[in-house]
Design a protein around this motif. Structure first.
Motif, mmCIF file in Angstrom:
data_model
loop_
_atom_site.group_PDB
_atom_site.id
_atom_site.type_symbol
_atom_site.label_atom_id
_atom_site.label_comp_id
_atom_site.label_asym_id
_atom_site.label_seq_id
_atom_site.Cartn_x
_atom_site.Cartn_y
_atom_site.Cartn_z
ATOM 1 N N ARG A 1 0.816 -1.218 0.000
ATOM 2 C CA ARG A 1 0.000 0.000 0.000
ATOM 3 C C ARG A 1 0.847 1.264 0.000
ATOM 4 N NH1 ARG A 1 -4.507 -0.098 4.277
ATOM 5 N NH2 ARG A 1 -5.117 1.663 2.997
ATOM 6 N N GLN A 2 2.145 1.150 0.237
ATOM 7 C CA GLN A 2 3.024 2.320 0.292
ATOM 8 C C GLN A 2 3.661 2.622 -1.063
ATOM 9 O OE1 GLN A 2 2.499 3.628 3.165
ATOM 10 N NE2 GLN A 2 1.678 1.754 4.011
ATOM 11 N N ARG A 3 3.475 1.738 -2.060
ATOM 12 C CA ARG A 3 4.189 1.891 -3.326
ATOM 13 C C ARG A 3 3.988 3.266 -3.925
ATOM 14 N NH1 ARG A 3 -0.254 -1.690 -5.030
ATOM 15 N NH2 ARG A 3 -1.452 -0.500 -6.522
ATOM 16 N N PRO A 4 4.948 3.894 -4.488
ATOM 17 C CA PRO A 4 6.265 3.394 -4.854
ATOM 18 C C PRO A 4 7.279 3.450 -3.717
ATOM 19 C CG PRO A 4 6.110 5.639 -5.584
ATOM 20 C CD PRO A 4 4.765 5.279 -4.958
ATOM 21 N N PHE A 5 6.843 3.783 -2.521
ATOM 22 C CA PHE A 5 7.761 3.853 -1.387
ATOM 23 C C PHE A 5 7.894 2.481 -0.749
ATOM 24 C CE2 PHE A 5 5.695 7.921 -1.964
ATOM 25 C CZ PHE A 5 6.786 8.754 -2.100
ATOM 26 N N CYS A 6 8.997 2.276 -0.030
ATOM 27 C CA CYS A 6 9.222 0.982 0.619
ATOM 28 C C CYS A 6 8.519 0.894 1.958
ATOM 29 C CB CYS A 6 10.726 0.720 0.769
ATOM 30 S SG CYS A 6 11.548 1.837 1.909
ATOM 31 N N SER A 7 8.175 2.039 2.551
ATOM 32 C CA SER A 7 7.569 2.031 3.883
ATOM 33 C C SER A 7 6.774 3.309 4.111
ATOM 34 C CB SER A 7 8.662 1.936 4.948
ATOM 35 O OG SER A 7 9.480 3.099 4.909
ATOM 36 N N GLN A 8 5.977 3.285 5.152
ATOM 37 C CA GLN A 8 5.225 4.485 5.553
ATOM 38 C C GLN A 8 6.192 5.609 5.918
ATOM 39 O OE1 GLN A 8 2.016 5.021 5.358
ATOM 40 N NE2 GLN A 8 1.778 6.874 6.557
ATOM 41 N N ARG A 9 7.313 5.257 6.526
ATOM 42 C CA ARG A 9 8.316 6.257 6.919
ATOM 43 C C ARG A 9 8.823 7.016 5.700
ATOM 44 N NH1 ARG A 9 13.888 6.420 7.115
ATOM 45 N NH2 ARG A 9 14.734 7.769 8.731
ATOM 46 N N CYS A 10 9.219 6.287 4.637
ATOM 47 C CA CYS A 10 9.716 6.946 3.423
ATOM 48 C C CYS A 10 8.623 7.793 2.775
ATOM 49 C CB CYS A 10 10.268 5.917 2.442
ATOM 50 S SG CYS A 10 11.937 5.351 2.862
ATOM 51 N N LYS A 11 7.393 7.297 2.826
ATOM 52 C CA LYS A 11 6.263 8.039 2.268
ATOM 53 C C LYS A 11 6.078 9.371 2.998
ATOM 54 C CE LYS A 11 1.499 6.980 0.963
ATOM 55 N NZ LYS A 11 0.442 5.961 1.076
ATOM 56 N N LEU A 12 6.175 9.345 4.332
ATOM 57 C CA LEU A 12 6.001 10.562 5.128
ATOM 58 C C LEU A 12 7.176 11.521 4.975
ATOM 59 C CD1 LEU A 12 4.375 9.089 8.346
ATOM 60 C CD2 LEU A 12 3.274 10.428 6.532
ATOM 61 N N ILE A 13 8.379 10.993 4.804
ATOM 62 C CA ILE A 13 9.543 11.854 4.559
ATOM 63 C C ILE A 13 9.336 12.627 3.263
ATOM 64 C CG2 ILE A 13 11.989 11.826 3.920
ATOM 65 C CD1 ILE A 13 12.315 9.502 5.952
ATOM 66 N N ASP A 14 8.852 11.934 2.219
ATOM 67 C CA ASP A 14 8.595 12.579 0.934
ATOM 68 C C ASP A 14 7.494 13.635 1.062
ATOM 69 O OD1 ASP A 14 9.105 12.416 -2.123
ATOM 70 O OD2 ASP A 14 6.913 12.282 -1.938
ATOM 71 N N LEU A 15 6.425 13.303 1.764
ATOM 72 C CA LEU A 15 5.337 14.263 1.974
ATOM 73 C C LEU A 15 5.844 15.501 2.704
ATOM 74 C CD1 LEU A 15 2.340 15.030 1.837
ATOM 75 C CD2 LEU A 15 2.034 13.770 3.986
ATOM 76 N N GLY A 16 6.685 15.297 3.710
ATOM 77 C CA GLY A 16 7.260 16.424 4.445
ATOM 78 C C GLY A 16 8.126 17.306 3.560
#
Length: 66
Positions: free
Chosen positions: A26-41
């Protein structure tokens, strides 16, 4: 026996880790929720920008009606 297909892999935009492009991820294209939130930030902090061409003035803008 049918041949097995290897799932498509993409690179996580944040950390560069290979990520399987599967519906279960569910996080794709990110590997994790953490990477997804870093990108959003980074977007929220305006670290990323999208280039845009300046619009030329329209005829109506040059000669406003009174």
């Amino acid at each position: 026996m049918p041949p097995t297909t290897k799932p498509l892999t993409v690179t996580c935009p944040t950390c560069g880790k290979d990520v399987a492009w599967l519906p279960e991820n569910r996080q794709r294209p990110f590997c994790s929720q953490r990477c997804k939130l870093i990108d959003l930030g980074a977007w929220a902090a305006e670290d990323y920008t999208v280039a845009a061409a300046e619009d030329s003035p329209q005829e109506d803008d040059l000669h406003p009606r009174h």
